[in-house]
Design a protein around this motif. Structure first.
Motif, PDB file in Angstrom:
ATOM      1  N   MET A   1      30.446  94.442  32.304  1.00 23.26           N
ATOM      2  CA  MET A   1      30.149  95.079  33.589  1.00 23.26           C
ATOM      3  C   MET A   1      29.600  96.470  33.352  1.00 23.26           C
ATOM      4  N   SER A   2      28.547  96.800  34.097  1.00 17.01           N
ATOM      5  CA  SER A   2      27.972  98.128  34.008  1.00 17.01           C
ATOM      6  C   SER A   2      29.005  99.184  34.389  1.00 17.01           C
ATOM      7  N   THR A   3      29.134 100.228  33.534  1.00 21.03           N
ATOM      8  CA  THR A   3      30.071 101.316  33.837  1.00 21.03           C
ATOM      9  C   THR A   3      29.675 102.026  35.120  1.00 21.03           C
ATOM     10  N   PHE A   4      28.373 102.250  35.291  1.00 24.92           N
ATOM     11  CA  PHE A   4      27.893 102.886  36.523  1.00 24.92           C
ATOM     12  C   PHE A   4      28.273 102.050  37.734  1.00 24.92           C
ATOM     13  N   TYR A   5      28.000 100.744  37.656  1.00 25.14           N
ATOM     14  CA  TYR A   5      28.291  99.837  38.772  1.00 25.14           C
ATOM     15  C   TYR A   5      29.773  99.872  39.106  1.00 25.14           C
ATOM     16  N   TRP A   6      30.622  99.711  38.081  1.00 26.10           N
ATOM     17  CA  TRP A   6      32.066  99.644  38.317  1.00 26.10           C
ATOM     18  C   TRP A   6      32.583 100.954  38.903  1.00 26.10           C
ATOM     19  N   SER A   7      32.148 102.063  38.365  1.00 25.06           N
ATOM     20  CA  SER A   7      32.627 103.358  38.838  1.00 25.06           C
ATOM     21  C   SER A   7      32.181 103.632  40.271  1.00 25.06           C
ATOM     22  N   ALA A   8      30.892 103.398  40.535  1.00 22.74           N
ATOM     23  CA  ALA A   8      30.370 103.660  41.877  1.00 22.74           C
ATOM     24  C   ALA A   8      31.032 102.759  42.906  1.00 22.74           C
ATOM     25  N   LYS A   9      31.185 101.495  42.564  1.00 21.64           N
ATOM     26  CA  LYS A   9      31.797 100.555  43.498  1.00 21.64           C
ATOM     27  C   LYS A   9      33.267 100.874  43.739  1.00 21.64           C
ATOM     28  N   THR A  10      34.024 101.124  42.667  1.00 22.07           N
ATOM     29  CA  THR A  10      35.471 101.308  42.771  1.00 22.07           C
ATOM     30  C   THR A  10      35.859 102.605  43.453  1.00 22.07           C
ATOM     31  N   PHE A  11      35.153 103.683  43.118  1.00 21.20           N
ATOM     32  CA  PHE A  11      35.582 104.999  43.584  1.00 21.20           C
ATOM     33  C   PHE A  11      34.770 105.557  44.753  1.00 21.20           C
ATOM     34  N   VAL A  12      33.621 104.956  45.026  1.00 22.07           N
ATOM     35  CA  VAL A  12      32.774 105.505  46.098  1.00 22.07           C
ATOM     36  C   VAL A  12      32.452 104.453  47.152  1.00 22.07           C
ATOM     37  N   VAL A  13      31.747 103.406  46.753  1.00 22.52           N
ATOM     38  CA  VAL A  13      31.190 102.469  47.729  1.00 22.52           C
ATOM     39  C   VAL A  13      32.269 101.689  48.475  1.00 22.52           C
ATOM     40  N   ALA A  14      33.182 101.071  47.731  1.00 18.77           N
ATOM     41  CA  ALA A  14      34.206 100.252  48.392  1.00 18.77           C
ATOM     42  C   ALA A  14      35.109 101.077  49.309  1.00 18.77           C
ATOM     43  N   PRO A  15      35.651 102.217  48.857  1.00 16.31           N
ATOM     44  CA  PRO A  15      36.480 103.018  49.768  1.00 16.31           C
ATOM     45  C   PRO A  15      35.717 103.498  50.997  1.00 16.31           C
ATOM     46  N   ALA A  16      34.469 103.946  50.808  1.00 14.71           N
ATOM     47  CA  ALA A  16      33.681 104.434  51.944  1.00 14.71           C
ATOM     48  C   ALA A  16      33.390 103.304  52.925  1.00 14.71           C
ATOM     49  N   THR A  17      33.091 102.124  52.403  1.00 14.39           N
ATOM     50  CA  THR A  17      32.810 100.985  53.273  1.00 14.39           C
ATOM     51  C   THR A  17      34.029 100.630  54.114  1.00 14.39           C
ATOM     52  N   ARG A  18      35.195 100.598  53.487  1.00 19.56           N
ATOM     53  CA  ARG A  18      36.409 100.208  54.211  1.00 19.56           C
ATOM     54  C   ARG A  18      36.794 101.249  55.264  1.00 19.56           C
ATOM     55  N   VAL A  19      36.632 102.516  54.945  1.00 23.74           N
ATOM     56  CA  VAL A  19      37.048 103.579  55.875  1.00 23.74           C
ATOM     57  C   VAL A  19      36.049 103.741  57.018  1.00 23.74           C
ATOM     58  N   LEU A  20      34.768 103.767  56.696  1.00 25.31           N
ATOM     59  CA  LEU A  20      33.758 104.083  57.702  1.00 25.31           C
ATOM     60  C   LEU A  20      33.358 102.886  58.556  1.00 25.31           C
ATOM     61  N   PHE A  21      33.244 101.710  57.931  1.00 24.99           N
ATOM     62  CA  PHE A  21      32.693 100.570  58.649  1.00 24.99           C
ATOM     63  C   PHE A  21      33.737  99.507  59.000  1.00 24.99           C
ATOM     64  N   ARG A  22      34.949  99.660  58.493  1.00 26.39           N
ATOM     65  CA  ARG A  22      36.086  98.797  58.829  1.00 26.39           C
ATOM     66  C   ARG A  22      35.701  97.314  58.868  1.00 26.39           C
ATOM     67  N   PRO A  23      35.134  96.800  57.796  1.00 22.41           N
ATOM     68  CA  PRO A  23      34.642  95.423  57.820  1.00 22.41           C
ATOM     69  C   PRO A  23      35.772  94.403  57.979  1.00 22.41           C
ATOM     70  N   TRP A  24      35.529  93.417  58.816  1.00 20.85           N
ATOM     71  CA  TRP A  24      36.426  92.273  58.875  1.00 20.85           C
ATOM     72  C   TRP A  24      35.817  91.165  57.997  1.00 20.85           C
ATOM     73  N   VAL A  25      36.675  90.503  57.265  1.00 20.07           N
ATOM     74  CA  VAL A  25      36.221  89.535  56.269  1.00 20.07           C
ATOM     75  C   VAL A  25      37.019  88.245  56.402  1.00 20.07           C
ATOM     76  N   LYS A  26      36.333  87.121  56.383  1.00 17.62           N
ATOM     77  CA  LYS A  26      36.971  85.814  56.400  1.00 17.62           C
ATOM     78  C   LYS A  26      36.516  85.005  55.191  1.00 17.62           C
ATOM     79  N   GLY A  27      37.431  84.220  54.629  1.00 17.66           N
ATOM     80  CA  GLY A  27      37.084  83.277  53.573  1.00 17.66           C
ATOM     81  C   GLY A  27      36.835  83.885  52.214  1.00 17.66           C
TER      82      GLY A  27
END
Length: 237
Positions: A1-27
């Motif tokens: 796994m790309s270090t850039f990808y993992w770091s950006a996703k884990t510490f920036v993108v995923a938390p920001a997505t969950r807090v700002l856009f409150r996605p609902w997910v099924k399946g």
């Protein structure tokens, strides 16, 4: 796994997505915990490639349009390096032999046991409807035997419609359908009729999840004026 990808996703993108856009997910459990799978998604917004992978523990490689890798000057260099670091794979969308050669990168990805994201429509929907799928998704599935997970993105066209540079803060959703197994048709990987049948089955699975109206014309042709999409159906019609 790309270090850039993992770091950006884990510490920036995923938390920001969950807090700002409150996605609902099924399946979400329909995505295999290991091994190859094709994530076949409707395409309403450029942000689809950000929001969907943010909900997964596994890395997702995407087939991205080759123009992201060929821009001139400093901006082109920065864009290319960003997409390379994010493990995006260049895809030639011109059709014919060039597009088929581009699919080889996707085949290699799946044979390594990774997740590959693809938009069977080939481009973002110009009108919010689901358009005819291109057979690349079928070629990938039959070349590798990998299952296809149909995915519906919900509301991302309102978060970031075509032409908007920054997303607006509003809720979005996504539905991961049950994996589709086409391994019984691997022997027919070169049969155009089978490739179309498999592609249409994938698109129908996406349509059922998304609830979108289906248009039997390629989105790219509609955008370019080479095809005319029928009028939208009136509710209840």
């Amino acid at each position: 796994m790309s270090t850039f990808y993992w770091s950006a996703k884990t510490f920036v993108v995923a938390p920001a997505t969950r807090v700002l856009f409150r996605p609902w997910v099924k399946g979400l459990g329909n995505v295999p915990a290991s091994g190859p799978a094709i994530l076949a998604c409707n395409h309403l917004s450029v942000s689809d490639s950000v929001f969907m992978p943010a909900m997964l523990d596994r890395q997702v490689h995407f087939l991205a349009k080759k123009e992201y890798f060929t821009g001139p000057g400093v901006k082109g260099w920065v864009t290319r390096k960003f997409f390379e670091a994010a493990n995006q794979l260049p895809m030639d969308r011109s059709g014919g032999a060039a597009s088929l050669r581009s699919l080889e990168a996707g085949v290699d990805c799946l044979r390594r046991g990774d997740l590959l994201g693809i938009y069977p429509e080939g481009t973002r929907s110009p009108d919010g409807r689901l358009h005819r799928g291109k057979i690349g998704v079928a070629k990938l599935a039959l070349a590798t035997g990998a299952p296809v997970v149909p995915i519906a993105m919900i509301g991302t066209d309102r978060v970031q419609p075509i032409g908007r540079s920054l997303p607006s803060i509003r809720r979005l959703g996504m539905i991961f359908g049950e994996p589709l197994d086409f391994s019984d048709r691997v022997a027919d990987a070169d049969d155009p009729r089978v490739l179309r049948e498999v592609t249409d089955e994938v698109m129908e699975a996406i349509r059922r999840l998304s609830g979108q109206e289906y248009v039997d014309a390629y989105a790219g042709d509609v955008k370019a004026g080479r095809a005319v999409a029928p009028p939208r159906r009136r509710p209840g019609a």
